[in-house]
Design a protein around this motif. Structure first.
Motif, short mmCIF file in Angstrom:
data_model
loop_
_atom_site.label_atom_id
_atom_site.label_comp_id
_atom_site.label_asym_id
_atom_site.label_seq_id
_atom_site.Cartn_x
_atom_site.Cartn_y
_atom_site.Cartn_z
N LYS A 44 52.58 50.84 2.33
CA LYS A 44 51.45 51.66 1.88
C LYS A 44 51.81 52.41 0.61
O LYS A 44 50.98 52.55 -0.29
CB LYS A 44 51.07 52.67 2.96
N SER A 45 53.03 52.90 0.52
CA SER A 45 53.41 53.62 -0.69
C SER A 45 53.51 52.70 -1.89
O SER A 45 53.11 53.06 -2.98
CB SER A 45 54.76 54.33 -0.48
N ILE A 46 54.01 51.50 -1.66
CA ILE A 46 54.10 50.56 -2.78
C ILE A 46 52.70 50.22 -3.28
O ILE A 46 52.44 50.12 -4.47
CB ILE A 46 54.87 49.28 -2.37
N ALA A 47 51.76 50.08 -2.32
CA ALA A 47 50.39 49.75 -2.70
C ALA A 47 49.64 50.94 -3.27
O ALA A 47 48.55 50.80 -3.78
CB ALA A 47 49.64 49.19 -1.49
N PRO A 91 43.83 49.95 -13.33
CA PRO A 91 43.42 48.75 -12.59
C PRO A 91 44.48 47.65 -12.61
O PRO A 91 44.66 46.94 -11.64
CB PRO A 91 42.16 48.31 -13.31
N ASN A 92 45.18 47.52 -13.71
CA ASN A 92 46.17 46.45 -13.77
C ASN A 92 47.34 46.71 -12.82
O ASN A 92 47.87 45.79 -12.21
CB ASN A 92 46.66 46.27 -15.20
N ASP A 93 47.71 47.98 -12.67
CA ASP A 93 48.77 48.33 -11.72
C ASP A 93 48.34 47.98 -10.30
O ASP A 93 49.16 47.67 -9.44
CB ASP A 93 49.09 49.82 -11.78
N LEU A 94 47.04 48.08 -10.07
CA LEU A 94 46.54 47.76 -8.74
C LEU A 94 46.46 46.25 -8.54
O LEU A 94 46.71 45.75 -7.46
CB LEU A 94 45.16 48.39 -8.53
N ARG A 95 46.12 45.55 -9.59
CA ARG A 95 45.98 44.10 -9.49
C ARG A 95 47.30 43.41 -9.18
O ARG A 95 47.35 42.47 -8.38
CB ARG A 95 45.41 43.55 -10.80
N ILE A 96 48.38 43.90 -9.77
CA ILE A 96 49.65 43.20 -9.63
C ILE A 96 50.22 43.27 -8.22
O ILE A 96 51.10 42.51 -7.86
CB ILE A 96 50.70 43.73 -10.63
N ILE A 97 49.72 44.19 -7.41
CA ILE A 97 50.22 44.29 -6.03
C ILE A 97 49.05 44.10 -5.08
O ILE A 97 48.09 44.85 -5.11
CB ILE A 97 50.87 45.67 -5.79
N GLN A 98 49.11 43.09 -4.26
CA GLN A 98 48.04 42.85 -3.29
C GLN A 98 48.60 42.88 -1.87
O GLN A 98 49.78 42.64 -1.66
CB GLN A 98 47.37 41.50 -3.56
#
Ligand SMILES: Nc1ncnc2c1ncn2[C@@H]1O[C@H](COP(=O)(O)OP(=O)(O)OP(=O)(O)O)[C@@H](O)[C@H]1O
Ligand code: SF4
Ligand code: SF4
Ligand SMILES: [Mg+2]
Lengths: 674, 297
Positions: free
Chosen positions: A404-407, A434-441
């Motif tokens: 959760k923390s990584i996400a 947004p890009n930081d969010l995109r790279i981790i799913q």
């Protein structure tokens, strides 16, 4: 000849579909349960195993009805009995232990009181005798200090202890037959091993016959004398436990055993194609035909009968079982996984601590977190591009919390999460671009919960495509179909809703949604533990394939060490939110190990009657991590004394580059564990 | 991989979905009866101004309290007005006011409920306290206060009714949102970085919509009863607007010798309430929602 306790004769149970058709979920089941034996019933979800177990105590679930046949107990048919007569048998002669014992116990009554009630109902003992019996029963199920346990409420016990209480209550009426429906599913590996060991002891000690229902061949292997394998409402194989596990002569069982990851083998297990047919969809031919590797024309048109083979003392439902006799041993061919990880670092966690503590007003104002004993502490992991790193540990060890923390779903208390050597991700969602969010799913455990039931597959996969890439119209459609193909689903799935998909298909959709974002890292939280074994292998294979195609990095969380072994390059073992051991998976699975890793490895259940779990430590559950010293001090059987309670142990490196955090020198550990 | 053909269900247009729901509703006797009554009332409400045989406000002392006849099907009232005309027009008033009132109730109740469920914590607590406080005031007293301050025009009645009947919807919407909010698909959408608006619109609303609509339908029949009670007490629409509550209240004293003047509006009112109720029930069943709220009648 041994006495037969329960005779199931030609039992069929079914329901009526909306169109009024009769649909069978148990088809013509015949079997006998002998006195003193433990019979394991194994099958995937929906194979009818629980329905069969319930019928054995004269219970048919609401909406279902008995189409034909009987369950004979003491020469009377339970399914025809009046409820008054059944009451006299249930609990006294036949007792049941359900999957979720915690829910079966009344929350606001003390344990002792509840057992006393069971005794009053199911025995003729007077008050004095009952009192004695209560502590006797609690002793028998090996609960520590029965006197204090009797005074506790169910929520004050751990899952394993609750399951023990359930066993004690079931034994209150000294039953002749004990039915157990997935009694250890949902428990931690270590707890599971302990409960199974207890059941084995009870079976020997009391001579009670047991019927043990589970989807888990590993657990079944540990307790059963005889195994019944169910598929699509039919018995497909029945015989002595050892023979079935070592030389399965039915293609389904054969495939099932091959698809279970083994602790002793690195690499992915072979997967079985397809999934079990829905009840009522098989028109003619063998119900396993679609998925069978041994099928021929005959199987397509004719349904095989259950055939008893005298020499093997086994019944099998297959035309071609002789082919399998030749194939005999479960071949251990395993797809070796290629380690393609590069040396480039992609994600680095340093000194990460995470806390769930409620923050005081002052801290809120200064936007800081103060908690000197956080849930997760001192996490240092360096993750390389393209590798699969697994986080393992029991429930509550903080695996999901770290993900959760990584996400970005949870703020870290201290420490740094760094992506690609320079991007700081120690922030939560709101602060990430947004890009930081995109790279981790993320991919979640239960696809039923992670897919919106009101969205079609198309809408589900479209979400990241629209959000991150702004795709529209034809291009969007093309991308969706492309992704579906990547996860081996056809184009026609686009208009389906999640409820119209099987568990494996749902998880594939979730995988497709994660890959739609073209992420660098995918966080997998127990992604296979809600799936049937045969489907699990397919999903693992798919994940591996996609990773090789896209060079994605996986952080793979699981409590199942065999699954972890099959897919991961590196393993990090966690206890109470603190790292115990980190290393290449081949080495973590070899000794010397951290004492906690040793416990976990010992508790793994293998579908092999010759490999028994080793119970190294108690299965106590700790509420929170200790304030000082080693996180594992409370349960460690090798504890070396005060130093473990006072000082955080140092990291030590083994020859193979495995890092172990313990006060015992590696050399000593090696001696004790070998 | 082999494909199973057992799932033939496809994504449907909103219209196809609605017609399927209506067909399911009508497939049960109670649903069919409810729908028929409701549709009958709605049609009547639309066409009543054109089919009304008489002027609803034409007073004629010579025609006072006439028994039903070929000319005056349901007789006349104490001012000599045609009861049939007034009854069919009365339905129009009741349906219009309560329909729009329910829409308002759905809108604010649903949105506030979803908001509370979403934010949780302190704000949720405070808002729910306030809603509870309102819930504990006898609504009719509050309504009387509003109406006596602001008058009894439709513009006052619709929002006032909408406000009072929205409280129940807040609770249902909040509970439904709470159930959904913990699901992983919401976590997943948040982790992807969707905006709050997108999460509410795409993830939450589709999952709470059914529960809210069913509650709204139920509230509609409650509101109808409430509205008619107001009129009965003289605080609803003002005379000479034809209205069931008003008609019942006027004619009730004459019941012993001019029963017709009171029977017609009573039948009108109770059948509409029953119709809405049965429909709401069937609607809930068709959507697969177990509705435990008690019906007002
Ligand atoms: N929202 C929360 N508030 C407070 N404590 C929490 C919360 N979520 C988890 N915890 C606690 O944090 C610890 C770690 O939980 P976490 O969910 O990370 O464990 P896990 O290793 O993923 O376990 P599992 O295998 O059961 O999923 C546990 O003690 C848990 O009780
Ligand atoms: S009967 Fe044919 S299809 Fe069925 S399990 Fe045997 S070989 Fe496979
Ligand atoms: S440091 Fe001590 S308590 Fe911790 S694992 Fe090693 S021996 Fe056990
Ligand atoms: Mg978890």
């Amino acid at each position: 000849m041994t006495d037969i306790i329960q005779k199931v004769k030609n039992l069929s149970i079914g329901f009526r579909s909306k169109k009024g058709e009769e649909i069978l979920i148990l088809k013509n089941i015949t079997t006998n349960i002998k006195k003193g034996e433990t019979v394991g019933i194994v099958g995937e979800s929906g194979s009818g195993k629980s329905t069969l177990a319930l019928a054995m105590m004269g219970y048919v679930k609401h909406g279902l009805y008995t189409v034909g046949g009987e369950c004979e107990f003491n020469s009377s048919n339970l399914l025809k009995m009046k409820s008054k007569e059944l009451e006299k048998i249930r609990g006294r002669k036949i007792a049941m232990i359900p999957q979720n014992a915690g829910q079966a116990l009344t929350p606001n009554l003390k344990i002792g009181y509840q057992i006393d009630e069971a005794l009053q109902l199911h025995s003729d003992l007077n008050e004095k005798e009952r009192e004695k019996k209560i502590s006797e029963l609690l002793n028998k199920v090996r609960l520590p200090s029965p006197e204090t346990i009797a005074l506790r409420y169910p929520h004050e016990l751990s899952g394993g202890q609750q399951q023990r209480v359930a066993v004690a209550m079931a034994l209150a009426g000294t039953p002749d037959l004990l039915l157990l429906d997935e009694p250890t599913t949902g428990l931690d590996v270590t707890t599971q091993a302990h409960v199974l060991e207890l059941l084995n002891f009870i079976a020997k000690d009391t001579g009670t016959s047991m019927v043990y229902v589970s989807h888990d061949l590993g657990a079944i292997a540990q307790v059963s004398d005889r195994i019944i394998v169910m598929y699509s409402g039919e018995i497909v194989l029945e015989g002595p436990s050892r023979d079935i596990l070592k030389r399965p002569i039915h293609p389904y069982t054969h495939g099932l055993l091959k698809s279970i990851p083994k602790l002793s083998l690195a690499g992915l297990p072979e997967s079985m194609p397809g999934s079990q047919p829905q009840p009522g969809t098989i028109q003619s031919g063998c119900s396993f035909f679609d998925r069978c590797n041994f099928s021929d024309e005959n199987c397509k048109n004719n349904s095989p009968k259950l055939e008893f083979l005298e020499d093997l003392n086994t019944s099998v439902r297959c035309f071609n079982h002789e082919k399998l006799v030749k194939e005999s041993r479960v071949s251990q061919t395993v797809n070796k996984i290629k380690n393609k990880s590069q040396d480039k670092e992609i994600l680095n966690l340093s000194e990460v601590s995470i806390s769930y503590a409620k923050q005081k007003l002052l801290d809120q104002i200064f936007n800081r977190i103060s908690d000197n004993n956080p849930t997760v502490k001192d996490i240092n992991i360096n993750i390389k591009k393209g590798e699969t790193i697994a986080l393992v540990g029991e429930s509550g060890s903080g695996k999901s919390t770290i993900l959760k923390s990584i996400a970005g779903l949870l703020r870290t208390k201290d420490g740094l999460i760094r992506f690609d050597e320079n991007r700081n991700l120690s922030s939560d969602l709101k602060e990430r671009d947004p890009n930081d969010l995109r790279i981790i799913q993320l991919i979640f455990q239960n696809p039923d919960e992670s897919l919106n039931p009101n969205h079609t597959v198309e809408e589900i996969i479209a979400q990241p495509l629209k959000l991150y890439f702004g795709l529209k119209g034809e291009e969007l459609k093309k991308n969706i179909i492309d992704l579906l193909q990547k996860v081996r689903l056809g184009e026609f799935y686009t208009s389906r809703y999640p409820r119209q998909l099987s568990g494996g298909e749902k998880q594939r959709v979730a995988v497709a949604r994660a890959f739609a974002a073209k992420p660098d890292i995918i966080l997998c939280d127990e992604v296979t533990s809600a799936l049937d074994v045969s489907v699990q292998a397919a999903v693992l294979n798919l994940l591996q394939q996609l990773k090789e195609d896209f060079g994605t990095t996986y952080i793979f969380v699981s409590h199942d060490l065999a699954v972890v072994r099959s897919i991961s390059d590196r393993v990090a073992v966690l206890y109470q939110g603190r790292l115990c051991e980190v290393g290449p998976s081949n080495d973590v699975y070899k000794f010397p190990s951290h004492p906690y890793t040793e416990v976990l490895l010992g508790a793994v259940l293998e579908p092999d009657p010759d490999i028994k779990p080793k119970l190294v430590a108690e299965d106590i559950v700790e509420e929170r991590p200790p304030e000082k010293g080693c996180s594992f001090q409370g349960r460690c059987s090798r504890i070396v004394g005060d130093i473990c309670k006072k000082e955080v142990p140092p990291w030590q490196l083994t020859d193979s580059g495995n890092a172990i955090r313990c006060h015992i020198p590696i050399k000593e550990l090696q001696k004790e564990q070998f | 991989m082999k494909v199973d053909n057992i799932y033939k269900e496809e994504k449907k247009s909103a219209f196809a979905k609605l017609s399927e729901i209506i067909i399911t509703m009508a497939s049960r006797p109670s649903g069919l009866i409810g729908l028929s009554i409701l549709v009958f009332h709605i049609i009547l409400a639309f066409i009543s101004p054109y089919i009304a045989p008489h002027d609803f406000k034409a007073i004629d002392p010579t025609l006072m309290l006439q028994a039903p006849s070929a000319e005056y099907w349901f007789g006349t009232d104490d001012l000599g007005r045609d009861v049939f005309t007034r009854t069919i027009l009365g339905g129009r008033t009741a349906l219009t006011i309560t329909f729009f009132g329910s829409l308002i109730a759905l809108l604010w109740g649903g949105l506030l409920g979803i908001f509370c469920g979403l934010v949780g914590g302190k704000i949720d607590d405070v808002v729910m306290r306030i809603v509870d406080a309102f819930l504990s005031i006898p609504w009719i007293l509050a309504m009387l206060l509003i109406v006596s301050l602001l008058g009894t025009s439709t513009e006052v009645l619709i929002p006032a009714l909408g406000f009072f009947y929205g409280k129940g919807i807040v609770r249902v919407a909040r509970a439904a949102t709470h159930d959904v909010i913990a699901k992983d698909f919401i976590v997943s959408a948040r982790a992807r970085g969707h905006s709050n608006f997108s999460i509410i619109w795409n993830e939450i609303i589709p999952n709470v919509r059914d529960a809210i609509l069913v509650e709204g339908a139920m509230r509609w029949s409650w509101m109808l009863l409430g509205f008619s009670s107001l009129s009965f007490l003289g605080f609803g629409v003002s005379p000479p607007t034809p209205d069931w509550g008003l008609m019942i209240s006027n004619a009730r004293g004459l019941m012993s010798f001019a029963y017709w003047a009171v029977i017609a509006p009573i039948v009108g009112l109770s059948s509409l309430i029953i119709g809405i109720n049965l429909t709401a029930d069937a609607f809930a069943k068709a959507l697969g929602i177990d509705r435990s709220t008690k019906a007002p009648v």
